[in-house]
Scaffold this active site. Structure first.
Site, PDB file in Angstrom:
ATOM      1  N   ASP A  68       6.850 -22.886 -28.113  1.00 11.27           N
ATOM      2  CA  ASP A  68       5.389 -22.819 -28.235  1.00 11.27           C
ATOM      3  C   ASP A  68       4.690 -22.344 -26.961  1.00 11.27           C
ATOM      4  O   ASP A  68       3.562 -22.736 -26.665  1.00 11.27           O
ATOM      5  CB  ASP A  68       4.810 -24.191 -28.657  1.00 11.27           C
ATOM      6  CG  ASP A  68       5.415 -24.671 -29.958  1.00 11.27           C
ATOM      7  OD1 ASP A  68       5.720 -23.828 -30.817  1.00 11.27           O
ATOM      8  OD2 ASP A  68       5.591 -25.904 -30.112  1.00 11.27           O
ATOM      9  N   LYS A  74       4.781 -17.108 -27.266  1.00 11.49           N
ATOM     10  CA  LYS A  74       5.620 -15.902 -27.441  1.00 11.49           C
ATOM     11  C   LYS A  74       5.013 -14.944 -28.465  1.00 11.49           C
ATOM     12  O   LYS A  74       5.009 -13.734 -28.279  1.00 11.49           O
ATOM     13  CB  LYS A  74       7.036 -16.292 -27.913  1.00 11.49           C
ATOM     14  CG  LYS A  74       7.777 -17.194 -26.947  1.00 11.49           C
ATOM     15  CD  LYS A  74       9.097 -17.661 -27.520  1.00 11.49           C
ATOM     16  CE  LYS A  74       8.985 -18.609 -28.679  1.00 11.49           C
ATOM     17  NZ  LYS A  74       8.426 -19.927 -28.386  1.00 11.49           N
ATOM     18  N   GLY A  75       4.501 -15.526 -29.579  1.00 12.96           N
ATOM     19  CA  GLY A  75       3.958 -14.704 -30.667  1.00 12.96           C
ATOM     20  C   GLY A  75       2.884 -13.770 -30.146  1.00 12.96           C
ATOM     21  O   GLY A  75       2.907 -12.561 -30.411  1.00 12.96           O
ATOM     22  N   ASN A  95      12.079 -22.902 -38.292  1.00 10.86           N
ATOM     23  CA  ASN A  95      11.617 -23.984 -37.402  1.00 10.86           C
ATOM     24  C   ASN A  95      10.584 -23.423 -36.417  1.00 10.86           C
ATOM     25  O   ASN A  95       9.792 -24.164 -35.855  1.00 10.86           O
ATOM     26  CB  ASN A  95      12.794 -24.637 -36.645  1.00 10.86           C
ATOM     27  CG  ASN A  95      13.750 -23.638 -36.000  1.00 10.86           C
ATOM     28  OD1 ASN A  95      13.690 -22.448 -36.273  1.00 10.86           O
ATOM     29  ND2 ASN A  95      14.645 -24.120 -35.159  1.00 10.86           N
ATOM     30  N   GLY A 138       7.262 -21.288 -35.107  1.00 13.15           N
ATOM     31  CA  GLY A 138       5.907 -21.024 -35.597  1.00 13.15           C
ATOM     32  C   GLY A 138       5.214 -20.201 -34.532  1.00 13.15           C
ATOM     33  O   GLY A 138       4.937 -20.700 -33.451  1.00 13.15           O
ATOM     34  N   HIS A 139       5.026 -18.915 -34.800  1.00 11.36           N
ATOM     35  CA  HIS A 139       4.453 -18.010 -33.803  1.00 11.36           C
ATOM     36  C   HIS A 139       3.061 -17.578 -34.259  1.00 11.36           C
ATOM     37  O   HIS A 139       2.904 -17.036 -35.349  1.00 11.36           O
ATOM     38  CB  HIS A 139       5.371 -16.791 -33.608  1.00 11.36           C
ATOM     39  CG  HIS A 139       6.737 -17.174 -33.087  1.00 11.36           C
ATOM     40  ND1 HIS A 139       7.766 -16.286 -32.958  1.00 11.36           N
ATOM     41  CD2 HIS A 139       7.226 -18.366 -32.659  1.00 11.36           C
ATOM     42  CE1 HIS A 139       8.828 -16.917 -32.475  1.00 11.36           C
ATOM     43  NE2 HIS A 139       8.523 -18.177 -32.297  1.00 11.36           N
ATOM     44  N   GLN A 145      11.966 -20.682 -30.384  1.00 15.63           N
ATOM     45  CA  GLN A 145      12.139 -21.899 -29.588  1.00 15.63           C
ATOM     46  C   GLN A 145      11.962 -21.564 -28.097  1.00 15.63           C
ATOM     47  O   GLN A 145      11.312 -20.595 -27.765  1.00 15.63           O
ATOM     48  CB  GLN A 145      13.511 -22.552 -29.837  1.00 15.63           C
ATOM     49  CG  GLN A 145      13.664 -23.204 -31.209  1.00 15.63           C
ATOM     50  CD  GLN A 145      13.844 -22.222 -32.344  1.00 15.63           C
ATOM     51  OE1 GLN A 145      14.787 -21.454 -32.362  1.00 15.63           O
ATOM     52  NE2 GLN A 145      12.948 -22.263 -33.299  1.00 15.63           N
ATOM     53  N   ARG A 153       2.429 -31.622 -35.961  1.00 16.04           N
ATOM     54  CA  ARG A 153       2.488 -32.792 -35.070  1.00 16.04           C
ATOM     55  C   ARG A 153       1.739 -32.504 -33.761  1.00 16.04           C
ATOM     56  O   ARG A 153       1.736 -31.373 -33.279  1.00 16.04           O
ATOM     57  CB  ARG A 153       3.955 -33.099 -34.694  1.00 16.04           C
ATOM     58  CG  ARG A 153       4.775 -33.607 -35.851  1.00 16.04           C
ATOM     59  CD  ARG A 153       6.217 -33.814 -35.427  1.00 16.04           C
ATOM     60  NE  ARG A 153       6.941 -32.548 -35.281  1.00 16.04           N
ATOM     61  CZ  ARG A 153       8.221 -32.463 -34.904  1.00 16.04           C
ATOM     62  NH1 ARG A 153       8.895 -33.559 -34.632  1.00 16.04           N
ATOM     63  NH2 ARG A 153       8.824 -31.302 -34.808  1.00 16.04           N
ATOM     64  N   SER A 203      -2.100 -15.039 -19.378  1.00  8.89           N
ATOM     65  CA  SER A 203      -2.913 -15.076 -20.585  1.00  8.89           C
ATOM     66  C   SER A 203      -4.072 -16.040 -20.392  1.00  8.89           C
ATOM     67  O   SER A 203      -3.892 -17.157 -19.904  1.00  8.89           O
ATOM     68  CB  SER A 203      -2.019 -15.487 -21.759  1.00  8.89           C
ATOM     69  OG  SER A 203      -2.785 -15.684 -22.911  1.00  8.89           O
TER      70      SER A 203
HETATM   71  P1  GDP Z   1       4.990 -19.576 -29.826  1.00  8.47           P
HETATM   72  O1  GDP Z   1       5.787 -20.437 -30.748  1.00  8.47           O
HETATM   73  O2  GDP Z   1       5.621 -19.447 -28.482  1.00  8.47           O
HETATM   74  O3  GDP Z   1       4.644 -18.239 -30.415  1.00  8.47           O
HETATM   75  O4  GDP Z   1       3.615 -20.346 -29.589  1.00  8.47           O
HETATM   76  P2  GDP Z   1       2.714 -21.038 -30.723  1.00  8.47           P
HETATM   77  O5  GDP Z   1       2.038 -20.006 -31.520  1.00  8.47           O
HETATM   78  O6  GDP Z   1       3.481 -22.077 -31.461  1.00  8.47           O
HETATM   79  O7  GDP Z   1       1.711 -21.851 -29.812  1.00  8.47           O
HETATM   80  C1  GDP Z   1       0.930 -21.230 -28.854  1.00  8.47           C
HETATM   81  C2  GDP Z   1      -0.556 -21.502 -29.166  1.00  8.47           C
HETATM   82  O8  GDP Z   1      -1.337 -21.182 -28.043  1.00  8.47           O
HETATM   83  C3  GDP Z   1      -1.068 -20.625 -30.293  1.00  8.47           C
HETATM   84  O9  GDP Z   1      -2.022 -21.347 -31.016  1.00  8.47           O
HETATM   85  C4  GDP Z   1      -1.728 -19.447 -29.565  1.00  8.47           C
HETATM   86  O10 GDP Z   1      -2.794 -18.871 -30.299  1.00  8.47           O
HETATM   87  C5  GDP Z   1      -2.271 -20.155 -28.352  1.00  8.47           C
HETATM   88  N1  GDP Z   1      -2.349 -19.348 -27.114  1.00  8.47           N
HETATM   89  C6  GDP Z   1      -1.524 -18.371 -26.659  1.00  8.47           C
HETATM   90  N2  GDP Z   1      -1.914 -17.946 -25.439  1.00  8.47           N
HETATM   91  C7  GDP Z   1      -2.996 -18.674 -25.126  1.00  8.47           C
HETATM   92  C8  GDP Z   1      -3.863 -18.720 -23.973  1.00  8.47           C
HETATM   93  O11 GDP Z   1      -3.677 -18.025 -22.977  1.00  8.47           O
HETATM   94  N3  GDP Z   1      -4.892 -19.611 -24.020  1.00  8.47           N
HETATM   95  C9  GDP Z   1      -5.134 -20.418 -25.081  1.00  8.47           C
HETATM   96  N4  GDP Z   1      -6.165 -21.255 -25.035  1.00  8.47           N
HETATM   97  N5  GDP Z   1      -4.344 -20.393 -26.173  1.00  8.47           N
HETATM   98  C10 GDP Z   1      -3.298 -19.547 -26.186  1.00  8.47           C
HETATM   99  P1  IMO Z   2       8.804 -21.815 -31.533  1.00  9.27           P
HETATM  100  O1  IMO Z   2       9.597 -20.593 -31.834  1.00  9.27           O
HETATM  101  C1  IMO Z   2       8.732 -26.026 -30.446  1.00  9.27           C
HETATM  102  C2  IMO Z   2      12.105 -28.481 -31.759  1.00  9.27           C
HETATM  103  C3  IMO Z   2      11.831 -29.575 -32.774  1.00  9.27           C
HETATM  104  C4  IMO Z   2      12.860 -30.610 -32.310  1.00  9.27           C
HETATM  105  C5  IMO Z   2      14.052 -29.756 -31.921  1.00  9.27           C
HETATM  106  C6  IMO Z   2      15.109 -29.611 -33.014  1.00  9.27           C
HETATM  107  O2  IMO Z   2       7.549 -21.949 -32.322  1.00  9.27           O
HETATM  108  O3  IMO Z   2       8.609 -21.978 -30.080  1.00  9.27           O
HETATM  109  P2  IMO Z   2      15.160 -28.211 -35.277  1.00  9.27           P
HETATM  110  O4  IMO Z   2      14.275 -28.296 -36.489  1.00  9.27           O
HETATM  111  O5  IMO Z   2      15.176 -26.888 -34.633  1.00  9.27           O
HETATM  112  O6  IMO Z   2      16.541 -28.753 -35.538  1.00  9.27           O
HETATM  113  O7  IMO Z   2      14.486 -29.255 -34.238  1.00  9.27           O
HETATM  114  O8  IMO Z   2      13.525 -28.482 -31.607  1.00  9.27           O
HETATM  115  N1  IMO Z   2      11.689 -27.112 -32.148  1.00  9.27           N
HETATM  116  C7  IMO Z   2      10.624 -26.495 -31.629  1.00  9.27           C
HETATM  117  N2  IMO Z   2       9.677 -26.928 -30.774  1.00  9.27           N
HETATM  118  N3  IMO Z   2       8.706 -24.748 -30.880  1.00  9.27           N
HETATM  119  C8  IMO Z   2       9.662 -24.303 -31.717  1.00  9.27           C
HETATM  120  O9  IMO Z   2       9.743 -23.009 -32.080  1.00  9.27           O
HETATM  121  C9  IMO Z   2      10.663 -25.181 -32.165  1.00  9.27           C
HETATM  122  N4  IMO Z   2      11.727 -25.071 -32.985  1.00  9.27           N
HETATM  123  C10 IMO Z   2      12.354 -26.252 -32.951  1.00  9.27           C
HETATM  124  O10 IMO Z   2      10.520 -30.049 -32.679  1.00  9.27           O
HETATM  125  O11 IMO Z   2      12.397 -31.268 -31.170  1.00  9.27           O
HETATM  126 MG    MG Z   3       5.555 -22.143 -31.922  1.00  9.48          MG
END
Ligand code: GDP
Ligand code: IMO
Ligand code: MG
Length: 435
Positions: free
Chosen positions: A14, A17-18, A39, A41-42, A225, A304, A416
């Site tokens: 999280d 990356k997305g 698993n 979520g981007h 991840q 969560r 960012s």
């Molecule tokens: P990923 O799994 O690495 O792609 O990240 P996620 O999408 O799960 O979580 C990142 C969250 O942070 C998303 O809701 C993005 O829209 C948000 N985000 C990304 N870059 C920034 C930033 O520079 N500032 C803020 N406030 N939000 C950001």
């Molecule tokens: P992105 O790509 C954050 C975490 C789960 C748990 C552990 C194992 O959005 O960054 P799993 O279901 O993979 O067996 O769970 O890994 N987890 C993540 N946490 N971002 C993710 O993906 C994750 N993918 C798995 O919360 O702690």
């Molecule tokens: Mg994510």
């Protein structure tokens, strides 16, 4: 000019990356996921339009870019179709620009049932998985009983394997976990129906990518991840079940190491983690409330609330080394705005001896003995949101970033300053050409 780039997370997922993959997708021909499954979520945010992707690479907004799932990804065919339909509802038609590796390992209902059963029967020491069946599916792969996508081409072979696996899982579900069992017939029919819808997307991805690399096409490899969730190098056993560090690119696509040109790590300027496990710099109370509320730190897959903490430069340095990063992108600077004090962890000491730890902890017990030592920075009491030029940043931010730069000793390529695509500071002119 570089023709391919790996973009991977260097924390517990999280990192944003997305958003960064979306930026690099503009000029790319192919964007490739190489490990993990749904698993992940981007999130992409473009002109206030939000898209959350779990399986399909974050290039969907560019019509000329093809999305590829490599052999290292684990896929639930049903969930993949759901994601294609979710995009269709948003007027994004992706069906004819997705390629699936012929040796993708499949996730079936019994993997999901077992993942849930294990987590729910062992709440005290649960991993806190996303309950998508990821762990059990990778177990099947390593145990050499996995059903791979091309196995569905031969219905007799598929039926034989499925019967065996359903029996294997139902025995555990019924006798060990006292749970409902799965129906062979239902899985068989659903899988074959889904397969027919997706069959035209299947290819030998290794062969395909190597040909495209030779011809000079631009490729982005998108990590899922983060490195600290890597099965080998992460905070084991509180990890996911794939290699989310750099090695996953090679094993998960069939592209050789000499073909990787640039490795960009993505990290927030603080830390988060969903699920259980070690988190030395975790914060609670007011600082946690600030970070999760302002940072909107809710899991994109499970909803969560994410745990939050300060940036851990000890862990970051280790992950820079493990991944041999070329450069780094820091995200979420704006979330630190208006905090009075901002901290970063610069070393670990042992709880009992109070001596600095020179060796990285390798298990749960050792992690419990870690005390983080911090360096504090004065906050900047103003907004950095949407700033696109480094020189426009407040002085205290520049001091903070310069300290990090000196500590990690690799190039900070991007910063960012908000979730929108346009909210980015690009520091590396060389990468500007790729974007
Ligand atoms: P990923 O799994 O690495 O792609 O990240 P996620 O999408 O799960 O979580 C990142 C969250 O942070 C998303 O809701 C993005 O829209 C948000 N985000 C990304 N870059 C920034 C930033 O520079 N500032 C803020 N406030 N939000 C950001
Ligand atoms: P992105 O790509 C954050 C975490 C789960 C748990 C552990 C194992 O959005 O960054 P799993 O279901 O993979 O067996 O769970 O890994 N987890 C993540 N946490 N971002 C993710 O993906 C994750 N993918 C798995 O919360 O702690
Ligand atoms: Mg994510």
């Amino acid at each position: 000019m570089i023709k391919n780039i790996v973009i991977l997370g260097v924390q517990w997922g999280d990192e944003g990356k997305g958003k960064i993959v979306d930026l690099f997708s503009k000029t790319s021909d192919y964007v490739v996921r190489y490990q993990g499954g749904n698993n992940a979520g981007h999130t992409l945010l473009v002109n206030k339009k939000k898209i959350v992707l779990h399986l399909i690479p974050s290039c969907v907004l560019y019509k000329k870019t093809t999305a590829i799932l490599g052999n290292g990804v684990v896929v639930s065919l049903i969930d993949l179709i759901k994601e294609i339909n979710y995009l269709k509802e948003k007027n994004i038609f992706i069906k004819d620009r997705v390629i699936l590796s012929h040796s993708i390992t499949l996730i079936f209902e019994y993997h999901i049932f077992l993942d849930k059963a294990r987590e729910e029967s062992n709440l005290k020491s649960s991993i806190g998985t996303t309950r998508k069946g990821i762990g059990p599916a990778y177990e099947d792969k390593i145990a050499r009983r996995a059903i791979r996508i091309n196995d569905l081409n031969n219905v007799h072979f598929f039926s034989k394997m499925l019967k065996k696996n359903v029996q294997y899982y139902n025995f555990q579900l019924k006798n060990i976990y006292k749970r409902n069992i799965v129906s062979y017939k239902k899985i068989y029919n659903e899988s074959l129906n889904s397969f027919l819808e997706l069959k035209h997307m299947i290819q030998d991805v290794g062969l395909f990518l190597n040909k495209k690399i030779k011809k000079g096409f631009k490729i982005v490899f998108e990590g899922a991840q983060g490195s600290l969730l890597d099965i080998d190098h992460g905070t084991y056993p509180y990890v996911s079940s794939s290699n989310s560090t750099i090695g996953g690119v090679i094993t998960g696509t069939g592209v050789g190491i000499k073909n990787i040109e640039y490795i960009l790590g993505v990290s927030k300027l603080y830390s988060t983690r969903v699920g259980n496990g070690p988190f030395p710099t975790e914060v609670f109370g007011n600082i946690h409330n600030h970070l999760y509320k302002i940072g909107k730190e809710f899991g994109s897959t499970t909803g969560r609330i994410r745990r939050t903490g300060w940036l851990d430069l000890v862990l970051l340095k280790r992950m820079i080394q493990i991944n041999s990063l070329s450069g780094i992108c820091f995200t979420k600077l704006d979330v630190l705005d208006y905090l009075q004090t901002i901290k970063v962890c610069i070393k670990y000491i042992n709880k009992d001896s109070k001596k600095e730890l020179k060796i990285f902890p390798s298990n749960e017990i050792e992690w419990k003995n870690v005390i983080p030592v911090y360096k504090s920075f004065k906050g900047w009491n103003q907004s950095t949101k949407s700033i696109v030029l480094f020189k426009k940043l407040p002085k205290n931010v520049i001091k903070f970033i310069n300290f990090i730069q000196n500590f990690i000793k690799i190039s900070i390529d991007l910063i960012s300053t908000g979730p929108e695509r346009s909210e980015i500071i690009i520091l590396n002119n060389f990468l500007k050409k790729f974007i």
